[in-house]
Structures are given as C-alpha cells and as structure tokens.
Design an enzyme around this catalytic site. Structure first.
Site, PDB file in Angstrom:
ATOM      1  CD  GLU A 164      51.405  22.428  46.817  1.00 27.05           C
ATOM      2  OE1 GLU A 164      50.751  22.008  47.789  1.00 27.05           O
ATOM      3  OE2 GLU A 164      51.007  23.363  46.069  1.00 27.05           O
TER       4      GLU A 164
ATOM      5  NE  ARG B 263      40.937  58.335  45.890  1.00 32.46           N
ATOM      6  CZ  ARG B 263      40.269  57.841  46.917  1.00 32.46           C
ATOM      7  NH1 ARG B 263      39.778  56.623  46.859  1.00 32.46           N
ATOM      8  NH2 ARG B 263      40.087  58.557  48.006  1.00 32.46           N
TER       9      ARG B 263
END
Length: 336
Positions: free
Chosen positions: A46, A205
């Site tokens: 918001e 990875r």
C-alpha cells in the site's frame, strides 16, 4: 485485483515470513498507482502504491479506489500500519481479496478503515488470493508450515534402485526448476538416508536466490560433520534424541522419539517462524508425511526412463492442479 496478484507474486522468496501483497489504485477506471511488498522489512504494498502516484495526481486519492489482495495491516511491525496511511489519504473505497488471519490483524485493519468512514469490500478473487498466500494462511490457521512434497520417479513407477546409490532421473531443466522452488520456500527437509547416500547440498546454486534452511532427522547424531548439509551457507536443524544446542548455523533440536516425530518437528519449525517446507527426502520420509496426512502440495516429476525394479515411488490422491512437460520430464502438481 488480478493485477494485485500479478504484482504480489513477484515477491515470492523475498518477503517471508510476511505475505505477498500487491496494491493498485484506480481513479475513474484508470490505474494511477501500483506497487507490491518487495522485501521483508521494507515498505508494504500500500505504501509503495500510494508513493507511486505522481505528485500532480495525489489530489485524486480521496476520489480513488484502492485494491489490495490482503487486508491492510493495523499494527506497528517493521513498518507503520498501512490502514492508518490509507485513512490519512482519505481514500474512499478499499477492495480486499483475503482477510489476514494473523492475530495482530485479523479484521482490525478492515475495522479501522470502516471506522474512518471508508467503504470496504472483501472477498474479491478470494480463492486466488488465498492460494497465492497459502503458506502464510496455513501457518496461521493450521499452526504448521505449508508442506510441499517433491520427488522424481521413473516411467515405470520407481524412485530409486534397490541397491542404495545416487541416481539422477530428471534432466538439467527440471533440476534448475527445483532450485528455483527451493529459493521460494523457507526450509527444505530430507531423510537421513538421503544425506548418507546422495550427500546433497540442498542449495539454490543453479539460480540466484536464498538458500533455504535445512532440516534432517538424525536420531543418534551419526551423520559426519563433513556432509554438505553442514556447510555454513544456510542454517541446519538436526532433530535428535541426544542434545539441544546451537553452534553458529547448526541447531541441534532434541525431541522425544517415543512420540510421533513429524508433529514435533513441525511444531519446532513453527516456533522458528518457518512457514513453508519443501520435502525432498527419499520414499520413507515422503511416505511418513503422506501416511500422517501432513502435506498440502506434491510436485512429481516422471522421467522418460525405466528402472525395471527398485523402491516404489509414493502414491497419493489429490486434485491435479496442473501438468506440463519439461524437455521430456512430465511434471504434475497435486493439491491435497
């Protein structure tokens, strides 16, 4: 509201334990501002949406409608309450997807808006909004992490050979996707035998992202410290019957093995704020979750190879969410 959801999902893997939230501000049918919660501890959706409204359009906020996929917060946390900001901007109408089950919010945000004379509409695209934040909602309504089971099986229904050894069934594209999934969850769990046989790293990875915390059950603490799961690139929680201690990122968690183990593990993970766990263990570990009905979602790869014999892949029933091919591997996502 769909635009809110599209914005919110961009934050997956970056805001936990906060929910994923998007916000759109509309004036006379046109979007004048939008934003999403991008990082844990940073401004909420918001705030970002309101701040995105150009200076020369800020005067339109009192005649605008704010859409948000989750009830605005009403409490001070890392940031001030969003409900207070909306009230201060005199926005006239707020449309919400899901209500927030967090006891710190739980209707208080909606009530604060209504007390200020703001019209509030709830439940717009609620099923879609609930599904987006299924981890967050499960944590607060069922008081356990959202549990994703993941495994690969051969075309003839086997998960591993009879003789214990490391075996890759899926292709590199599927492996990369799994690493993406890991980055989206807070913890990853495997069985002790998986650690012994495969010595997995349980990292992300192959992509850019955050490694999940690792979880393993090792009753007598027999796993050697040289195993990859003990690398310092992520926390590891070892559930055992011998000791309770913390040494850097290695957490020994003592539980009672005369009682049901998985509920104790999940309760412990909740106490640490872990809202989601992806389980990549072998057939024994995954079947324990299935037998105890402790799962929400299953992601199953079927590779185009046959083993002829071996350890049978787990069986479960549920609702097929989607199915697709990944360079020859078939991926099914099943919901409880």
């Amino acid at each position: 509201m769909q635009r809110c959801l599209d914005l919110a999902v961009k934050a997956i893997g970056h805001v936990a334990p906060n929910p994923m939230v998007g916000c759109v501000i509309v004036h006379e049918g046109k979007i004048i501002g939008q934003g999403y919660h991008q990082q844990f501890g940073k401004p909420h959706a918001e705030v970002n949406a309101i701040n995105s409204v150009p200076e020369n359009l800020q005067h339109l906020l009192p005649q605008s409608t704010l859409y948000v996929n989750l009830e605005p917060c009403a409490h001070h946390g890392k940031t001030p309450p969003c409900a207070d900001l909306i009230v201060s901007k005199k926005i006239q109408h707020v449309i919400i997807g899901s209500t927030d089950p967090n006891p710190k919010v739980a209707g208080k945000g909606i009530q604060k808006l209504r007390d200020a004379g703001i019209e509030v509409t709830t439940g717009v695209l609620k099923p879609e909004a609930d599904f987006l934040n299924r981890r967050f909602l499960t944590f607060y309504t069922q008081h356990r992490p959202y549990i994703i089971l993941k495994w690969a099986e051969s075309a003839d229904g086997f998960m591993a050979p009879n003789v214990p050894k490391q075996l890759w069934l899926t292709n590199e594209h599927s492996k990369k996707l799994v690493h993406q999934w890991r980055s989206e969850e807070q913890a990853i769990m495997v069985g002790k035998k998986t650690v012994e046989i495969d010595n997995p790293e349980l990292t992300v990875r192959l992509i850019e992202g955050k490694n999940p915390a690792r979880v393993v059950i090792d009753r007598t603490l027999s796993l050697p410290a040289s195993k990859n799961i003990f690398a310092p690139n992520a926390p590891v929680y070892i559930y055992n019957q011998l000791k309770q201690s913390t040494d850097s990122k290695i957490h020994h968690e003592k539980i009672d093995f005369n009682q049901s183990v998985l509920p104790q593990v999940l309760c412990s993970q909740v106490s640490k704020g872990i809202q989601s766990i992806i389980v990549e263990g072998g057939s024994f570990t995954i079947n324990q979750f299935i037998e105890q009905n402790l799962w929400d979602e299953a992601r199953i790869f079927t590779a185009p190879v046959k083993l002829e014999e071996g350890k049978a892949a787990p069986k479960l029933t549920g609702r097929l969410l989607n199915e697709r091919m990944i360079e020859g591997d078939r991926l099914r996502v099943i919901l409880q």
